[in-house]
Design a protein around this motif. Sequence first.
Motif, PDB file in Angstrom:
ATOM      1  N   PHE A  70       0.856  -1.185   0.000  1.00 12.87           N
ATOM      2  CA  PHE A  70       0.000   0.000   0.000  1.00 12.87           C
ATOM      3  C   PHE A  70       0.889   1.232   0.000  1.00 12.87           C
ATOM      4  O   PHE A  70       1.889   1.277   0.710  1.00 12.87           O
ATOM      5  N   LYS A  71       0.510   2.200  -0.818  1.00 15.16           N
ATOM      6  CA  LYS A  71       1.261   3.458  -0.842  1.00 15.16           C
ATOM      7  C   LYS A  71       0.270   4.601  -0.996  1.00 15.16           C
ATOM      8  O   LYS A  71      -0.587   4.570  -1.865  1.00 15.16           O
ATOM      9  N   GLU A  72       0.416   5.595  -0.128  1.00 11.56           N
ATOM     10  CA  GLU A  72      -0.463   6.758  -0.190  1.00 11.56           C
ATOM     11  C   GLU A  72       0.390   8.019  -0.090  1.00 11.56           C
ATOM     12  O   GLU A  72       1.230   8.133   0.797  1.00 11.56           O
ATOM     13  N   SER A  73       0.170   8.926  -1.013  1.00 10.20           N
ATOM     14  CA  SER A  73       0.824  10.232  -0.986  1.00 10.20           C
ATOM     15  C   SER A  73      -0.257  11.294  -0.881  1.00 10.20           C
ATOM     16  O   SER A  73      -1.209  11.289  -1.650  1.00 10.20           O
ATOM     17  N   GLN A  74      -0.092  12.185   0.080  1.00 11.96           N
ATOM     18  CA  GLN A  74      -1.060  13.258   0.278  1.00 11.96           C
ATOM     19  C   GLN A  74      -0.345  14.592   0.174  1.00 11.96           C
ATOM     20  O   GLN A  74       0.720  14.775   0.750  1.00 11.96           O
TER      21      GLN A  74
ATOM     22  N   VAL B 144      -2.544  15.825   6.602  1.00 15.70           N
ATOM     23  CA  VAL B 144      -2.569  16.650   5.387  1.00 15.70           C
ATOM     24  C   VAL B 144      -3.997  16.893   4.942  1.00 15.70           C
ATOM     25  O   VAL B 144      -4.374  18.018   4.637  1.00 15.70           O
ATOM     26  N   LYS B 145      -4.784  15.851   4.882  1.00 16.57           N
ATOM     27  CA  LYS B 145      -6.188  16.000   4.491  1.00 16.57           C
ATOM     28  C   LYS B 145      -6.994  14.849   5.064  1.00 16.57           C
ATOM     29  O   LYS B 145      -6.447  13.863   5.529  1.00 16.57           O
ATOM     30  N   GLY B 146      -8.287  14.982   5.010  1.00 14.18           N
ATOM     31  CA  GLY B 146      -9.161  13.928   5.513  1.00 14.18           C
ATOM     32  C   GLY B 146      -9.389  14.036   7.006  1.00 14.18           C
ATOM     33  O   GLY B 146      -8.887  14.930   7.673  1.00 14.18           O
TER      34      GLY B 146
END
Length: 163
Positions: free
Chosen positions: A12-16, A126-128
């Motif tokens: 899993f990879k997430e960039s915000q 960052v967000k959410g």
Amino acid sequence: MKNKPDASRILFKESQRFDQPWLWLLMAAIFSVNLFLLVKLGSTTVVLLSVAIFLMIVILFLLMKLETIVTTTGIYYRFLPFQINHRVIPYSSITEWSVNKYNPLKDFGGWGMRWSVKYKCWAYIVKGRYGINIVYDNGKKQIILGTCHPEELKQLIHTQGEK
């Protein structure tokens, strides 16, 4: 453990990034009002200095990025440009974790890399409105990583932590 995740082990990879329209509109409004007031009241030097500072802030916001990577060995994260190298939390050191809903302003005083008085730990937001709260090193350390994919992240960490 090395600080760069092995690409073959990434699950899993997430960039915000700070790409929320309201944020950029707010910054533009603040800049416009300040520029108007400075032009009316200030000198050319003050106006140019103000524009330069605003441009540096814009560049900083464009560079900021929270990166969260879940691999078969642990959880990697970094908050660019302040953390160049990934920090890693091996599954073996995680004592507890949970996915929580939060209010960035009320719980952390805003967005970014924040010290949380409520949780007594660093939070990267960052967000959410969701984050994964990780307690590790026998309860000595805790961190909150914001995510836009709470259910996917929760399932992956649960699955990997059982191995």
